[in-house]
Design a protein around this motif. Structure first.
Motif, mmCIF file in Angstrom:
data_model
loop_
_atom_site.group_PDB
_atom_site.id
_atom_site.type_symbol
_atom_site.label_atom_id
_atom_site.label_comp_id
_atom_site.label_asym_id
_atom_site.label_seq_id
_atom_site.Cartn_x
_atom_site.Cartn_y
_atom_site.Cartn_z
ATOM 1 N N PRO A 1 -1.846 16.178 -28.787
ATOM 2 C CA PRO A 1 -1.701 14.883 -29.449
ATOM 3 C C PRO A 1 -0.434 14.741 -30.287
ATOM 4 N N ASN A 2 0.231 15.849 -30.610
ATOM 5 C CA ASN A 2 1.462 15.800 -31.404
ATOM 6 C C ASN A 2 2.703 15.932 -30.527
ATOM 7 N N SER A 3 2.539 15.732 -29.222
ATOM 8 C CA SER A 3 3.624 16.021 -28.293
ATOM 9 C C SER A 3 3.588 15.088 -27.091
ATOM 10 N N VAL A 4 4.783 14.764 -26.592
ATOM 11 C CA VAL A 4 4.871 13.983 -25.364
ATOM 12 C C VAL A 4 6.110 14.430 -24.584
ATOM 13 N N LEU A 5 5.958 14.534 -23.264
ATOM 14 C CA LEU A 5 7.076 14.831 -22.365
ATOM 15 C C LEU A 5 7.629 13.512 -21.846
ATOM 16 N N VAL A 6 8.963 13.422 -21.756
ATOM 17 C CA VAL A 6 9.597 12.199 -21.280
ATOM 18 C C VAL A 6 10.597 12.576 -20.197
ATOM 19 N N GLU A 7 10.358 12.084 -19.004
ATOM 20 C CA GLU A 7 11.249 12.364 -17.882
ATOM 21 C C GLU A 7 12.530 11.538 -18.006
ATOM 22 N N PRO A 8 13.604 11.967 -17.333
ATOM 23 C CA PRO A 8 14.877 11.242 -17.397
ATOM 24 C C PRO A 8 14.705 9.764 -17.040
ATOM 25 N N GLY A 9 15.323 8.898 -17.855
ATOM 26 C CA GLY A 9 15.270 7.467 -17.606
ATOM 27 C C GLY A 9 13.962 6.792 -18.011
ATOM 28 N N LYS A 10 13.044 7.538 -18.559
ATOM 29 C CA LYS A 10 11.736 6.988 -18.927
ATOM 30 C C LYS A 10 11.616 6.808 -20.442
ATOM 31 N N THR A 11 10.617 6.040 -20.838
ATOM 32 C CA THR A 11 10.294 5.806 -22.234
ATOM 33 C C THR A 11 8.824 6.145 -22.436
ATOM 34 N N ALA A 12 8.512 6.758 -23.568
ATOM 35 C CA ALA A 12 7.129 7.088 -23.915
ATOM 36 C C ALA A 12 6.924 6.780 -25.392
ATOM 37 N N GLU A 13 5.674 6.825 -25.823
ATOM 38 C CA GLU A 13 5.359 6.558 -27.225
ATOM 39 C C GLU A 13 4.416 7.606 -27.778
ATOM 40 N N LEU A 14 4.518 7.817 -29.077
ATOM 41 C CA LEU A 14 3.598 8.670 -29.819
ATOM 42 C C LEU A 14 3.450 8.033 -31.196
ATOM 43 N N LEU B 1 14.394 16.649 -18.337
ATOM 44 C CA LEU B 1 13.105 16.436 -18.979
ATOM 45 C C LEU B 1 13.222 16.836 -20.444
ATOM 46 N N HIS B 2 12.666 16.032 -21.357
ATOM 47 C CA HIS B 2 12.669 16.366 -22.771
ATOM 48 C C HIS B 2 11.275 16.167 -23.351
ATOM 49 N N GLU B 3 11.064 16.809 -24.478
ATOM 50 C CA GLU B 3 9.794 16.726 -25.179
ATOM 51 C C GLU B 3 10.040 16.277 -26.615
ATOM 52 N N PHE B 4 9.121 15.486 -27.137
ATOM 53 C CA PHE B 4 9.097 15.154 -28.555
ATOM 54 C C PHE B 4 7.827 15.782 -29.084
ATOM 55 N N ASN B 5 7.974 16.752 -29.986
ATOM 56 C CA ASN B 5 6.839 17.510 -30.498
ATOM 57 C C ASN B 5 6.962 17.591 -32.010
ATOM 58 N N LEU B 6 5.923 17.168 -32.719
ATOM 59 C CA LEU B 6 5.882 17.254 -34.175
ATOM 60 C C LEU B 6 5.204 18.555 -34.580
ATOM 61 N N GLY B 7 5.825 19.301 -35.499
ATOM 62 C CA GLY B 7 5.237 20.544 -35.980
ATOM 63 C C GLY B 7 6.206 21.264 -36.891
ATOM 64 N N ASN B 8 5.812 22.466 -37.304
ATOM 65 C CA ASN B 8 6.734 23.284 -38.097
ATOM 66 C C ASN B 8 7.377 24.323 -37.178
#
Length: 178
Positions: free
Chosen positions: A133-146, A76-83
Motif C-alpha cells: 500500500p505504500n508503493s506503486v510501480l509505474v511503467e514508461p509513459g504511464k501515470t499512477a496514483e498513491l 520502469l520506476h517505483e514510488f515507495n514511501l518508507g525509511n
C-alpha cells in the motif's frame, strides 16, 4: 487433542508469530493509505531516468496527499514511501523479482506479482502482484496514483527500489511537520 487440531493450532500460532511487513493489510508507523477523495493536496511527481522531481516534500502530520506519479523515462520506476531501512529490505525483494524474470527494466515480466509476502515462498506462487500500500510501480509513459495520510515524522524517503535506481540517486526526502 487430535493431530489435525494440533496442526491447525500450530499453523495459527506460526502465522501470528510472523513479523508484520509492508503488506496490503500491514501497519506503518508513519501513516496509512487513504482514498483519493480524502486528499487535501495533490502533488505531481515526475519520474525520469534516474531522478524524481521534486526531490523533497514538506507535509504536515495528519495531512492526506494524493501523489500523481508520471513516468517520463524509458525505464520502469517505483514510488515507495518508507525509511532507509525499509527501502534496503525492499530492494532485496525487488532484486529477487528481477532475477526471477518477474520484473524487467521496462515493466512486469508476468501478468502481475505480489512481493508483499517475499521470504515466505511467494516467489513460487502464481498470480503474484506488486501491491504494497505504500508503493506503486509505474511503467514508461504511464501515470499512477498513491494517496497517503501522514501521521508522524520518521526520517521518511520516497524512493525507487528497482535494482540500482536508489543507489543512482533516485530517492527524495519527506519532511513531516507537526
Amino acid at each position: 487433542m487430535t493431530a489435525r487440531i494440533r496442526l491447525s493450532l500450530a499453523g495459527c500460532f506460526l502465522a501470528l508469530s510472523l513479523p508484520v511487513m509492508a503488506s496490503p493489510a500491514g501497519h506503518f508507523d508513519f501513516g496509512q493509505p487513504a482514498p483519493a477523495a480524502s486528499a487535501t493536496r495533490t502533488v505531481e511527481i515526475d519520474m525520469t531516468d534516474i531522478a524524481f522531481t521534486p526531490k523533497s516534500l514538506d507535509v504536515k502530520a495528519g495531512e492526506t496527499v494524493r501523489f500523481v506519479l508520471v513516468n517520463k523515462g524509458q525505464l520502469l520506476h517505483e514510488f515507495n514511501l518508507g525509511n532507509a531501512a525499509m527501502h534496503a529490505a525492499h530492494q532485496k525483494e525487488m532484486l529477487e523479482m528481477q532475477q526471477s524474470g518477474m520484473l524487467t527494466p521496462t515493466g512486469m515480466g508476468h501478468d502481475g506479482m505480489d512481493h508483499s509476502a517475499m521470504g515466505h515462498g511467494a516467489m513460487n506462487m502464481p498470480g503474484m502482484k506488486h501491491d504494497d500500500p505504500n508503493s506503486v510501480l509505474v511503467e514508461p509513459g504511464k501515470t499512477a496514483e498513491l494517496t497517503w495520510t501522514f501521521t508522524r515524522a520518521d526520517n521518511l524517503e520516497f524512493a525507487c527500489n528497482v535494482p540500482g535506481h536508489y543507489q543512482a540517486g533516485m530517492v527524495g526526502k519527506v519532511k513531516v511537520a507537526p
